[in-house]
Motif scaffolding. Structure first.
Motif, PDB file in Angstrom:
ATOM      1  N   GLY A 185      36.056  45.932  38.812  1.00 22.38           N
ATOM      2  CA  GLY A 185      37.026  45.696  39.355  1.00 22.38           C
ATOM      3  C   GLY A 185      36.901  46.357  41.099  1.00 22.38           C
ATOM      4  O   GLY A 185      38.147  46.681  41.689  1.00 22.38           O
ATOM      5  N   GLN A 186      35.508  46.384  41.197  1.00 24.06           N
ATOM      6  CA  GLN A 186      35.371  46.493  42.886  1.00 24.06           C
ATOM      7  C   GLN A 186      34.789  46.063  43.602  1.00 24.06           C
ATOM      8  O   GLN A 186      34.110  44.855  42.599  1.00 24.06           O
ATOM      9  CB  GLN A 186      34.801  48.541  42.532  1.00 24.06           C
ATOM     10  N   ILE A 187      34.203  46.316  44.848  1.00 23.10           N
ATOM     11  CA  ILE A 187      33.571  45.864  45.487  1.00 23.10           C
ATOM     12  C   ILE A 187      32.574  45.476  45.592  1.00 23.10           C
ATOM     13  O   ILE A 187      31.739  47.505  46.182  1.00 23.10           O
ATOM     14  CB  ILE A 187      34.517  45.305  47.110  1.00 23.10           C
ATOM     15  N   MET A 220      25.515  41.042  37.483  1.00 27.78           N
ATOM     16  CA  MET A 220      26.291  41.278  36.203  1.00 27.78           C
ATOM     17  C   MET A 220      26.937  39.810  37.039  1.00 27.78           C
ATOM     18  O   MET A 220      27.052  39.904  38.065  1.00 27.78           O
ATOM     19  CB  MET A 220      26.599  42.826  37.293  1.00 27.78           C
ATOM     20  N   PRO A 221      28.609  40.116  36.039  1.00 33.45           N
ATOM     21  CA  PRO A 221      29.203  39.157  36.130  1.00 33.45           C
ATOM     22  C   PRO A 221      30.356  39.360  37.683  1.00 33.45           C
ATOM     23  O   PRO A 221      31.064  40.711  37.976  1.00 33.45           O
ATOM     24  CB  PRO A 221      30.377  38.952  35.465  1.00 33.45           C
ATOM     25  N   VAL A 222      30.298  38.333  38.601  1.00 35.04           N
ATOM     26  CA  VAL A 222      31.485  38.725  39.775  1.00 35.04           C
ATOM     27  C   VAL A 222      32.170  37.896  40.640  1.00 35.04           C
ATOM     28  O   VAL A 222      31.494  36.459  39.894  1.00 35.04           O
ATOM     29  CB  VAL A 222      30.520  39.565  40.894  1.00 35.04           C
ATOM     30  N   TRP A 223      32.848  38.310  41.274  1.00 35.77           N
ATOM     31  CA  TRP A 223      33.263  36.760  42.170  1.00 35.77           C
ATOM     32  C   TRP A 223      33.472  37.172  43.436  1.00 35.77           C
ATOM     33  O   TRP A 223      32.867  37.680  43.711  1.00 35.77           O
ATOM     34  CB  TRP A 223      35.337  37.106  41.731  1.00 35.77           C
ATOM     35  N   LEU A 248      38.344  40.859  35.721  1.00 37.48           N
ATOM     36  CA  LEU A 248      38.786  40.234  36.925  1.00 37.48           C
ATOM     37  C   LEU A 248      39.617  39.063  36.963  1.00 37.48           C
ATOM     38  O   LEU A 248      38.624  37.502  36.740  1.00 37.48           O
ATOM     39  CB  LEU A 248      38.108  40.829  38.086  1.00 37.48           C
ATOM     40  N   SER A 249      40.126  38.560  37.623  1.00 41.62           N
ATOM     41  CA  SER A 249      40.921  37.238  37.830  1.00 41.62           C
ATOM     42  C   SER A 249      40.666  36.414  38.715  1.00 41.62           C
ATOM     43  O   SER A 249      40.804  37.891  40.291  1.00 41.62           O
ATOM     44  CB  SER A 249      42.732  37.059  37.460  1.00 41.62           C
ATOM     45  N   ASN A 250      40.719  35.303  39.624  1.00 32.72           N
ATOM     46  CA  ASN A 250      40.368  35.036  41.119  1.00 32.72           C
ATOM     47  C   ASN A 250      41.780  35.592  41.807  1.00 32.72           C
ATOM     48  O   ASN A 250      41.194  35.863  42.890  1.00 32.72           O
ATOM     49  CB  ASN A 250      40.877  33.074  40.825  1.00 32.72           C
ATOM     50  N   VAL A 251      42.740  35.645  41.348  1.00 36.84           N
ATOM     51  CA  VAL A 251      43.659  36.042  42.049  1.00 36.84           C
ATOM     52  C   VAL A 251      43.414  37.784  42.848  1.00 36.84           C
ATOM     53  O   VAL A 251      43.813  37.761  43.444  1.00 36.84           O
ATOM     54  CB  VAL A 251      45.260  36.022  42.000  1.00 36.84           C
ATOM     55  N   GLY A 307      32.974  42.624  41.506  1.00 35.95           N
ATOM     56  CA  GLY A 307      32.862  43.445  40.155  1.00 35.95           C
ATOM     57  C   GLY A 307      33.952  42.431  39.024  1.00 35.95           C
ATOM     58  O   GLY A 307      35.330  43.435  39.093  1.00 35.95           O
ATOM     59  N   THR A 308      33.269  41.605  37.850  1.00 33.01           N
ATOM     60  CA  THR A 308      34.914  40.878  37.278  1.00 33.01           C
ATOM     61  C   THR A 308      35.326  42.095  35.859  1.00 33.01           C
ATOM     62  O   THR A 308      36.369  42.741  35.695  1.00 33.01           O
ATOM     63  CB  THR A 308      34.491  39.724  36.535  1.00 33.01           C
TER      64      THR A 308
END
Length: 238
Positions: A169-171, A149-152, A111-114, A165-166
């Motif tokens: 793709g979920q919150i 886990m990798p996350v934004w 998942l990207s920043n945008v 989650g990168t």
């Protein structure tokens, strides 16, 4: 005479135990009060999540995903759903990691920043008021997330941290300012500010046992004093 000596000894023990466990008991009471001040759903930020209706898959959707037999990790689950107008298949592996695939079998990039901002704006009330974003790897997540886990981290202007989650793709979590206060209170309550997960350690057990002993002594002394007060009144009446 021996009974009175025992009661005096109990009273002395009760005083010393009161000094010893008084602070922990006060701390348990205050932290417990803070933790029950708001409903747990509000602490978890559930009130910020929008009721977004799940978009149904079109009837003619065809999914074609081929995973190599060698080198593929054991699979825990497979699910396909519509995400922002696109059919996405998510494969979750036994080690907790996951991959996303488009309908034609193409593996989707992290998942990207945008994309993380768009997900938060769509699913969280006030999610469009973003103060900043930051990417965290699985081995260096913030303390208020504590999941490998990798996350934004999407930080909102009101102090709320939303973790996306990168790979999924979920919150994955919503951490409000009140959640972080609750977390500190919980750590104090169980006397574990380092991990805030260990509810079975010698210090907590020791103080809990001492508090129980002090309470029992207090009950014994309370009934003893009440009995002595009744006896004194009876003598005065006579």
């Amino acid at each position: 005479m021996g009974h009175q000596r025992t009661m005096r000894r109990f009273a002395k023990w009760h005083i010393w135990l009161g000094w010893l466990v008084g602070l922990p008991i006060l701390m348990w009471t205050v932290t417990g009060l803070v933790m029950v001040a708001k409903p747990i759903e509000e602490v978890r930020g559930n009130h910020l999540r929008k009721d977004v209706a799940e978009e149904p898959l079109p009837g003619d959707t065809n999914i074609a995903i081929a995973l190599p037999s060698e080198g593929t990790k054991p699979v825990r689950s497979v699910a396909t759903q519509m995400e922002r107008g696109e059919a996405v298949t998510r494969i979750t592996y036994m080690d907790g990691t996951s991959d996303r695939f488009r309908a034609d079998g193409e593996r989707m990039s992290p998942l990207s920043n945008v994309e993380a901002r768009l997900i938060v704006a769509e699913a969280i009330k006030g999610g469009d008021r973003v103060a900043g974003t930051k990417l965290f790897s699985a081995d260096n997540v913030p303390f208020d997330f504590r999941r490998p886990m990798p996350v934004w981290q999407v930080a909102l202007e009101d102090g709320t941290h939303v973790y996306v989650g990168t790979e999924t793709g979920q919150i994955e979590a919503v951490r409000t300012r009140w959640w972080r206060l609750f977390d500190v209170m919980w750590g104090l309550h169980i006397m574990d500010l380092e991990t805030r997960e260990d509810t079975h350690h010698p210090i907590l057990i020791l103080f809990a046992v001492l508090a129980v002993i002090g309470s029992l002594l207090g009950c014994i002394l309370m009934f003893r004093r009440r009995k002595a007060r009744v006896s004194t009144r009876a003598k005065v009446a006579a």
